[in-house]
Every structure is written in structure tokens, then in C-alpha cells.
Design a protein around this motif. Structure first.
Motif, PDB file in Angstrom:
ATOM      1  N   ILE A 114       3.161   2.388  -0.309  1.00  0.00           N
ATOM      2  CA  ILE A 114       1.874   3.061  -0.509  1.00  0.00           C
ATOM      3  C   ILE A 114       1.981   4.281  -1.430  1.00  0.00           C
ATOM      4  O   ILE A 114       1.114   4.480  -2.297  1.00  0.00           O
ATOM      5  CB  ILE A 114       1.255   3.428   0.852  1.00  0.00           C
ATOM      6  N   PRO A 115       3.004   5.153  -1.303  1.00  0.00           N
ATOM      7  CA  PRO A 115       3.093   6.275  -2.250  1.00  0.00           C
ATOM      8  C   PRO A 115       3.155   5.829  -3.702  1.00  0.00           C
ATOM      9  O   PRO A 115       2.498   6.426  -4.579  1.00  0.00           O
ATOM     10  CB  PRO A 115       4.382   6.989  -1.821  1.00  0.00           C
ATOM     11  N   ALA A 136      -3.682  12.529   2.410  1.00  0.00           N
ATOM     12  CA  ALA A 136      -4.729  12.325   3.405  1.00  0.00           C
ATOM     13  C   ALA A 136      -5.427  13.632   3.768  1.00  0.00           C
ATOM     14  O   ALA A 136      -6.659  13.682   3.868  1.00  0.00           O
ATOM     15  CB  ALA A 136      -4.134  11.680   4.652  1.00  0.00           C
ATOM     16  N   GLN A 163       0.031  17.086  -5.749  1.00  0.00           N
ATOM     17  CA  GLN A 163       0.928  16.058  -5.220  1.00  0.00           C
ATOM     18  C   GLN A 163       2.322  16.182  -5.835  1.00  0.00           C
ATOM     19  O   GLN A 163       3.337  16.063  -5.129  1.00  0.00           O
ATOM     20  CB  GLN A 163       0.360  14.676  -5.521  1.00  0.00           C
ATOM     21  N   LEU A 168      -0.280   4.796  -4.683  1.00  0.00           N
ATOM     22  CA  LEU A 168      -1.170   5.939  -4.894  1.00  0.00           C
ATOM     23  C   LEU A 168      -0.924   6.596  -6.243  1.00  0.00           C
ATOM     24  O   LEU A 168      -1.866   7.089  -6.874  1.00  0.00           O
ATOM     25  CB  LEU A 168      -0.975   6.955  -3.765  1.00  0.00           C
ATOM     26  N   VAL A 189       1.947   5.157   7.883  1.00  0.00           N
ATOM     27  CA  VAL A 189       3.055   5.167   6.928  1.00  0.00           C
ATOM     28  C   VAL A 189       4.208   6.025   7.462  1.00  0.00           C
ATOM     29  O   VAL A 189       5.378   5.638   7.375  1.00  0.00           O
ATOM     30  CB  VAL A 189       2.591   5.682   5.554  1.00  0.00           C
ATOM     31  N   HIS A 203       8.214  10.290   2.290  1.00  0.00           N
ATOM     32  CA  HIS A 203       7.046   9.428   2.487  1.00  0.00           C
ATOM     33  C   HIS A 203       6.012  10.122   3.379  1.00  0.00           C
ATOM     34  O   HIS A 203       4.813  10.131   3.063  1.00  0.00           O
ATOM     35  CB  HIS A 203       7.450   8.101   3.124  1.00  0.00           C
ATOM     36  N   ALA A 216      -2.094   7.669   6.814  1.00  0.00           N
ATOM     37  CA  ALA A 216      -0.919   8.523   6.649  1.00  0.00           C
ATOM     38  C   ALA A 216      -0.020   8.466   7.887  1.00  0.00           C
ATOM     39  O   ALA A 216       1.209   8.397   7.776  1.00  0.00           O
ATOM     40  CB  ALA A 216      -1.353   9.961   6.378  1.00  0.00           C
ATOM     41  N   CYS A 276       5.442  15.604   7.734  1.00  0.00           N
ATOM     42  CA  CYS A 276       3.988  15.688   7.918  1.00  0.00           C
ATOM     43  C   CYS A 276       3.519  17.138   7.885  1.00  0.00           C
ATOM     44  O   CYS A 276       2.475  17.451   7.293  1.00  0.00           O
ATOM     45  CB  CYS A 276       3.594  15.045   9.238  1.00  0.00           C
ATOM     46  N   VAL A 286       2.189  11.174   1.953  1.00  0.00           N
ATOM     47  CA  VAL A 286       0.924  10.660   2.468  1.00  0.00           C
ATOM     48  C   VAL A 286       0.161  11.713   3.267  1.00  0.00           C
ATOM     49  O   VAL A 286      -1.080  11.692   3.299  1.00  0.00           O
ATOM     50  CB  VAL A 286       1.147   9.389   3.319  1.00  0.00           C
ATOM     51  N   SER A 287       0.861  12.648   3.908  1.00  0.00           N
ATOM     52  CA  SER A 287       0.176  13.719   4.627  1.00  0.00           C
ATOM     53  C   SER A 287      -0.568  14.619   3.656  1.00  0.00           C
ATOM     54  O   SER A 287      -1.725  15.003   3.903  1.00  0.00           O
ATOM     55  CB  SER A 287       1.174  14.544   5.443  1.00  0.00           C
TER      56      SER A 287
END
Length: 238
Positions: A36-37, A104, A63, A40, A149, A96, A146, A168, A100-101
Motif C-alpha cells: 500500500i505505501p 491516514a 510524507q 500511495l 497495514v 510501514h 492504516a 504509528c 500509513v499513519s
């Protein structure tokens, strides 16, 4: 030294290389979640190029800063991955989970606090802006993605629970800090100055997504054109 009979061994580009148990369907799903990363990043690049929205470019800049922070933290903490680990390098914090944290939480902050569509909740002929409830639902779905993942990294044995939790936390802190920073440059007028700069104007940079949905840009203009075309065709028939 290598010779023609003893060639140099080839290396593997492990950007999308994920170890999983082929006998376990959940492990197989987690392997896909691990991509997913990378997905994205493709979404970021596509949206920046196609929309030229400064908000998306700023989100991507944050990011990248978050990834730089993860790189530094791993080499400062130097905590190894779990025993019988999968993956190379240090494990604290999980990149990861941090990636994603950040994404999101940033999306939730944008949808709930920055995105203020004109006439929200008022349905026009060809568009209805998202309501606060709809934005809250999308925010929860993003946070759920998130969390899934992040959990997958533990299931695949790439990270410990603590490494994922710290990832996270670092991603969330990065998102909040970047949101406050971008809010400050908006309020001080620096962002308006940057978007109006000759270079930005040449690149067709814009700042519309704060007040309109991303899919709405140009849609009403196109829909009005199609309605006018249908009207002319109906006149010809009569």
C-alpha cells in the motif's frame, strides 16, 4: 576479482519483495497490504501531475519528511527486528506503520478541519458536496486501513508490537505537526504568495481542493456543456 567465468553475483531490488507463508491466506493478504505505501506514492505522483493541487503537493512533501524522520530514527535507535525476522535493516520504528499513519491522520485532519466546501450539504443539479458525516466516515475508513497495514507487519513477523506502535505514534505526530505548519503558512499568506509566483503559475499550480471536492474540478463545466449540447439537439428535433 571476478572473471568471465566467475561473474559478479546479481543483487535483488527488494522494494516490493515481501516474505509471506503461501499456506496461509491471511499471510498472503498481508503481503498485498505491505504494498500500500508504494501504491500511495503512485497515487501522489498521479494526482500532483494531473490536478496541480498545492494541497496534495504539500501532503506529499510532509510524507517525504516523515520518511526521512523514520530513516533517522532507525539509525539512531538501532533496534533489531524480531527473532527469525523477515526483512533487512533495523526495525524501530516500523516504516510501514509510520507511513500509513501519517497518510491516514493527515487525510482525517484535512477532511474534518480544512476541507470546507461551499454550500456543504446543498445538492445542486450536478453535484452535492460531501457532508461532515461523509467526511467523518471516510476518515474512519482511512484510519482503519492504516491500522490494518500496521497490524500486517506484526503478522508477517517484520516488526514487534512495540516497533509498530512507535511507528504509528511517529506518523501521527508527523501528521499533526505538518498540519499545523501548513495551517500557519496558509494563515500568514505565504501559500497564497507561492501559488501566485510566476513559476507556480507557469506550472498551473492551484489551490481549489480546500473548497471543492477533487472530482468536482471541471465536472460542472463539462456537465453544463453536455446539457447545452443536448438542448441544441432537442431544438433541432422540434
Amino acid at each position: 576479482m571476478s572473471t568471465a567465468d566467475d561473474p559478479m553475483p546479481l543483487a535483488s531490488l527488494s522494494l516490493t519483495h515481501v516474505h509471506y507463508d503461501p499456506r496461509d491466506n491471511i499471510s498472503y493478504l498481508c503481503a498485498w497490504l505491505a504494498l500500500i505505501p508504494q501504491g500511495l506514492c503512485v497515487v501522489y505522483a498521479t494526482l500532483i501531475w494531473s490536478t496541480r493541487e498545492i494541497e496534495i503537493a504539500l501532503l506529499f512533501a510532509g510524507q517525504l519528511a516523515c520518511e526521512a524522520l523514520n530513516f533517522a530514527l532507525k539509525r539512531f535507535i538501532k533496534e533489531e527486528r524480531p527473532p527469525l525476522m523477515n526483512g533487512k535493516g533495523y526495525g524501530m520504528p516500523s516504516s510501514h506503520a509510520q507511513f500509513v499513519s501519517y497518510f491516514a491522520v493527515s487525510m482525517a485532519l484535512f477532511l474534518l478541519f480544512r476541507h470546507q466546501p461551499e454550500n456543504a450539504g446543498v445538492k445542486r443539479r450536478n453535484h452535492k458536496p460531501m457532508t461532515m458525516l461523509e467526511r467523518a466516515v471516510w476518515s474512519v475508513l482511512g484510519l482503519g486501513m492504516a491500522a490494518t497495514v500496521a497490524w500486517s507487519r506484526i503478522y508477517l513477523n517484520y516488526h514487534t508490537e512495540k516497533q509498530v506502535l512507535v511507528g504509528c505514534m511517529a506518523g501521527t505526530a508527523s501528521a499533526v505537526a505538518w498540519f499545523l505548519f501548513t495551517t500557519a503558512i496558509r494563515r500568514t499568506g505565504w501559500l497564497t504568495w507561492a501559488v501566485d509566483h510566476p513559476v507556480a503559475r507557469f506550472l498551473r499550480v492551484r489551490d481549489l481542493v480546500v473548497e471543492e471536492d477533487l472530482c468536482q474540478a471541471g465536472w460542472e463545466k463539462w456537465d453544463d456543456r453536455m446539457m447545452a449540447l443536448k438542448g441544441r439537439e432537442e431544438k433541432k428535433v422540434h
